[in-house]
Each structure stands twice: as structure tokens, then as C-alpha cells.
Scaffold this active site. Structure first.
Site, PDB file in Angstrom:
ATOM      1  N   LYS A  13      59.270 126.350 -58.274  1.00  0.00           N
ATOM      2  CA  LYS A  13      60.742 125.645 -58.292  1.00  0.00           C
ATOM      3  C   LYS A  13      61.409 125.774 -56.801  1.00  0.00           C
ATOM      4  O   LYS A  13      61.123 126.346 -56.074  1.00  0.00           O
ATOM      5  CB  LYS A  13      61.544 126.660 -59.252  1.00  0.00           C
ATOM      6  N   LYS A  18      59.180 129.267 -51.485  1.00  0.00           N
ATOM      7  CA  LYS A  18      57.746 128.512 -51.333  1.00  0.00           C
ATOM      8  C   LYS A  18      57.342 128.726 -49.704  1.00  0.00           C
ATOM      9  O   LYS A  18      56.425 128.960 -49.246  1.00  0.00           O
ATOM     10  CB  LYS A  18      57.497 127.112 -51.613  1.00  0.00           C
ATOM     11  N   LYS A  44      61.382 117.330 -48.112  1.00  0.00           N
ATOM     12  CA  LYS A  44      62.686 117.834 -47.449  1.00  0.00           C
ATOM     13  C   LYS A  44      62.238 117.966 -45.993  1.00  0.00           C
ATOM     14  O   LYS A  44      62.953 118.322 -44.847  1.00  0.00           O
ATOM     15  CB  LYS A  44      62.719 119.073 -47.838  1.00  0.00           C
ATOM     16  N   ASP A 130      57.628 120.516 -59.185  1.00  0.00           N
ATOM     17  CA  ASP A 130      56.986 119.822 -60.513  1.00  0.00           C
ATOM     18  C   ASP A 130      55.569 119.137 -60.002  1.00  0.00           C
ATOM     19  O   ASP A 130      55.695 118.565 -58.984  1.00  0.00           O
ATOM     20  CB  ASP A 130      57.946 118.936 -61.110  1.00  0.00           C
TER      21      ASP A 130
HETATM   22  P1  ADP Z   1      61.704 126.723 -50.991  1.00  0.00           P
HETATM   23  O1  ADP Z   1      60.738 126.094 -50.087  1.00  0.00           O
HETATM   24  O2  ADP Z   1      60.633 127.057 -52.451  1.00  0.00           O
HETATM   25  O3  ADP Z   1      62.599 125.427 -51.274  1.00  0.00           O
HETATM   26  P2  ADP Z   1      62.502 128.291 -49.033  1.00  0.00           P
HETATM   27  O4  ADP Z   1      61.360 128.916 -48.636  1.00  0.00           O
HETATM   28  O5  ADP Z   1      63.012 127.408 -48.366  1.00  0.00           O
HETATM   29  O6  ADP Z   1      62.468 127.533 -50.641  1.00  0.00           O
HETATM   30  O7  ADP Z   1      63.602 129.570 -49.322  1.00  0.00           O
HETATM   31  C1  ADP Z   1      65.251 129.192 -49.773  1.00  0.00           C
HETATM   32  C2  ADP Z   1      65.858 130.477 -49.098  1.00  0.00           C
HETATM   33  O8  ADP Z   1      65.521 131.583 -49.596  1.00  0.00           O
HETATM   34  C3  ADP Z   1      65.612 130.500 -47.767  1.00  0.00           C
HETATM   35  O9  ADP Z   1      66.887 130.653 -46.753  1.00  0.00           O
HETATM   36  C4  ADP Z   1      64.969 131.605 -47.420  1.00  0.00           C
HETATM   37  O10 ADP Z   1      65.355 132.501 -46.413  1.00  0.00           O
HETATM   38  C5  ADP Z   1      65.341 132.517 -48.631  1.00  0.00           C
HETATM   39  N1  ADP Z   1      64.489 133.626 -49.091  1.00  0.00           N
HETATM   40  C6  ADP Z   1      63.222 133.325 -49.821  1.00  0.00           C
HETATM   41  N2  ADP Z   1      62.405 134.328 -49.968  1.00  0.00           N
HETATM   42  C7  ADP Z   1      63.098 135.375 -49.409  1.00  0.00           C
HETATM   43  C8  ADP Z   1      62.969 136.669 -49.413  1.00  0.00           C
HETATM   44  N3  ADP Z   1      61.932 137.568 -49.834  1.00  0.00           N
HETATM   45  N4  ADP Z   1      63.908 137.613 -48.928  1.00  0.00           N
HETATM   46  C9  ADP Z   1      64.964 137.008 -48.322  1.00  0.00           C
HETATM   47  N5  ADP Z   1      65.271 135.561 -48.435  1.00  0.00           N
HETATM   48  C10 ADP Z   1      64.458 134.943 -48.985  1.00  0.00           C
HETATM   49 MG    MG Z   2      60.124 124.311 -49.127  1.00  0.00          MG
END
Ligand code: ADP
Ligand code: MG
Length: 292
Positions: A13, A18, A44, A130
Site C-alpha cells: 500500500k 516500500k 512519484k 495495486d
Molecule cells: P511507500 O514507498 O510505501 O509509499 P515510504 O517508504 O515513502 O512509503 O514511507 C513513508 C514514510 O514512512 C516515510 O516518511 C518513511 O520514513 C516512514 N517510514 C517507513 N518505514 C518506517 C519505519 N520502519 N520507521 C519509521 N518510519 C518509517
Molecule cells: Mg515509495
């Protein structure tokens, strides 16, 4: 003989972690001696930012719009510890399939023999939540990636997205599609969160590859535009990402998941809701020990 490149795809999600998990995984694998390519597939285009001091790189689709001839060096950028960073990019908002960047980028790299030229051991596709659109399903459907991992927390919407992904994997499993390596459980601090993801994995006949806590070290590192592996290599959180990287490096056999039917998933969720309510109101002895 050409060496076998390990190709894995990470789905989950939006906002679940990710890119954070993928970047730390890439960084850990590269420190362990593997030549890694991280292939951002989210429109993005921010997948590889923490491998490059918070900076965005030109995407494959944008570069193709600007230049008639595109070479590997125009779209592959060096990140932390020699990691090859790529962002597929997306179409102009509202125009065309958002997954087109992946298809275009993979075709370009095949033509130019980019993977061989860069001599990569491992390619990690950081995809999306998705698999509705053809482009996003491509790493699974065409078997470009061999192993799929999903990042999920214990939140129902992220489990719901993972279950949908499992449906997609199952659908293509008989026609050479990628299979499921397992679930990377992210933001798992409370005991009940672990129980929820464990239960979901058991029900769908998969396994949890690693439990990653939500950690301020991730936030601190991200604010400096870095992975935890780069900014805090001696931290506990870095050890968790190294542990994940070792398991993924050793992982060889993926399986076809058994997704829950929508109705089954709803019943499963309702049962957990009752359990959590009982824990909260102290009806179950040991609620505090379970981390509530
Ligand atoms: P996605 O790629 O799934 O859209 P992101 O990796 O960009 O999500 O993460 C979204 C936010 O959540 C970021 O600001 C990231 O730093 C934070 N985040 C993700 N995993 C962790 C974690 N294990 N501890 C602290 N913050 C986290
Ligand atoms: Mg991402």
C-alpha cells in the site's frame, strides 16, 4: 554463461514503507558485496532519494520525452556504495497508463543490455500498492521479477492491499509469473501488531520474512536524505535491515499464495477487532504483556 541476476519486486500500500525498506535493503546488500540496481516504479519517482542524499534523478520517461536516443548512462545514476539507481517515472497527470514507465524502461534496458553491462547481481523493483493496471503487474505477469515481497503493517488497509496482490500473483502463477517470497512486516512495535501479521501470513500460507520496528532512526536518517545503513550503520535498526538483506540474499524458493476471499477477509478482520477490544478492556489476562 551469463550469471543469473536475482530480480525481486516489492509491492504494498502507498505510504507503508516500500521505498524506505527497499532502499535500506539495497544499501545493506551492497555493503554485503552485491552489485545492486534499485528500480523505482512508482510515478512519484522518489524511490531512490535516500540512496542519493535526498535528490531526485531524471526519470526514464522524462528522458525519453526529451531525447531521441537514450543511453544507459542517461537514466542510471550512481547512489550510495555504487548502487545503480533508476526511476521509471510516470505519464503527465491524467494521461495514459501510469505503469507505462516500467514497460518502457525494461524494454530500453533489454535493448541496451544494461543489466549485463553494469554487471548487476540483484535488481529490486520498488513498485506500488495495486496491480490493477497492466504496467504495474508487469514485473509479476511477465516473470521479470522472480520473487515478490509485500511490505505490510498490521493496519487492515495494508493487509487488504497485500491480499489483493496475492490474488494477482495467483492469477499469473500458472503462466510463468513471479511467485511470493513473503511478507516484510513494517512498523511492528506492539505485540498485537505482530500477532495480526503472523495470523494473516498463516491464513494465506506465506511467511513473515522480517519484522521491522517503526523507528526514529529511520526518520532521522531520512531527514538527512539517507538510509539507516548509511547514516546509522551501527544502530539496532540497521541490524534489522542487514538481517532482512541476508534472508533475501539466501531466498531461493517462492510460492503461490492462497489469498482470502473478500468475505473471509472481512470475517477475519471482525474477529481481530473483537480480540483487540477484549485486550483493550482488559477482558483477556495478559493484555498488557501483549503490548497494548
Ligand atoms: P511507500 O514507498 O510505501 O509509499 P515510504 O517508504 O515513502 O512509503 O514511507 C513513508 C514514510 O514512512 C516515510 O516518511 C518513511 O520514513 C516512514 N517510514 C517507513 N518505514 C518506517 C519505519 N520502519 N520507521 C519509521 N518510519 C518509517
Ligand atoms: Mg515509495
Amino acid at each position: 554463461m551469463a550469471k543469473k541476476i536475482k530480480q525481486i519486486a516489492i509491492y504494498g500500500k502507498g505510504g507503508i514503507g516500500k521505498s524506505t525498506t527497499t532502499s535500506n535493503l539495497s544499501a545493506a546488500l551492497s555493503v554485503m558485496g552485491y552489485k545492486v540496481m534499485q528500480f523505482g516504479c512508482d510515478p512519484k519517482s522518489d524511490s531512490t532519494n535516500t540512496l542519493r542524499n535526498g535528490k531526485y534523478i531524471p526519470t526514464v520517461l522524462d528522458t525519453l520525452r526529451e531525447k531521441s536516443v537514450v543511453r544507459t548512462k542517461d537514466v542510471v545514476f550512481e547512489g550510495f556504495n555504487g548502487i545503480c539507481c533508476v526511476e521509471a517515472g510516470g505519464p503527465a497527470p491524467g494521461v495514459g497508463c501510469a505503469g507505462r514507465g516500467i514497460i518502457t524502461a525494461v524494454e530500453l534496458f533489454k535493448q541496451q543490455r544494461t543489466f549485463e553491462e553494469l554487471d548487476v547481481d540483484c535488481i529490486i523493483y520498488d513498485v506500488l500498492g495495486d496491480v490493477v493496471c497492466g504496467g504495474f503487474a508487469m514485473p509479476i505477469r511477465e516473470g521479470i521479477a522472480e520473487h515478490v515481497f509485500t511490505v505490510s503493517s498490521s493496519d487492515f488497509m495494508s493487509i487488504y492491499a497485500s491480499n489483493n496482490l496475492f490474488k494477482g500473483i495467483k492469477k499469473y502463477s500458472n503462466s510463468g509469473g513471479a511467485l511470493l517470497g513473503g511478507v516484510i512486516a513494517n512498523s511492528i512495535n506492539a505485540g498485537y501488531a505482530r500477532e495480526i501479521v503472523d495470523d494473516f501470513a498463516t491464513r494465506t500460507q506465506t511467511k513473515i520474512v522480517e519484522y521491522i520496528p517503526r523507528s526514529i532512526t529511520v526518520t532521522q536518517s531520512e531527514l538527512r536524505g539517507k538510509t539507516v545503513i548509511e547514516a546509522a550503520p551501527d544502530s539496532q535498526q540497521a541490524q534489522v535491515y542487514f538481517s532482512l538483506a541476508k534472508k533475501i540474499a539466501a531466498h531461493e524458493k517462492s510460492e503461490t499464495p492462497v489469498p482470502l476471499e473478500t468475505k473471509e477477509l472481512q470475517t477475519w478482520a471482525a474477529t481481530w477487532s473483537d480480540k483487540l477490544l477484549a485486550l483493550e478492556t482488559g477482558m483477556i489476562p495478559g493484555g498488557a504483556a501483549a503490548g497494548i
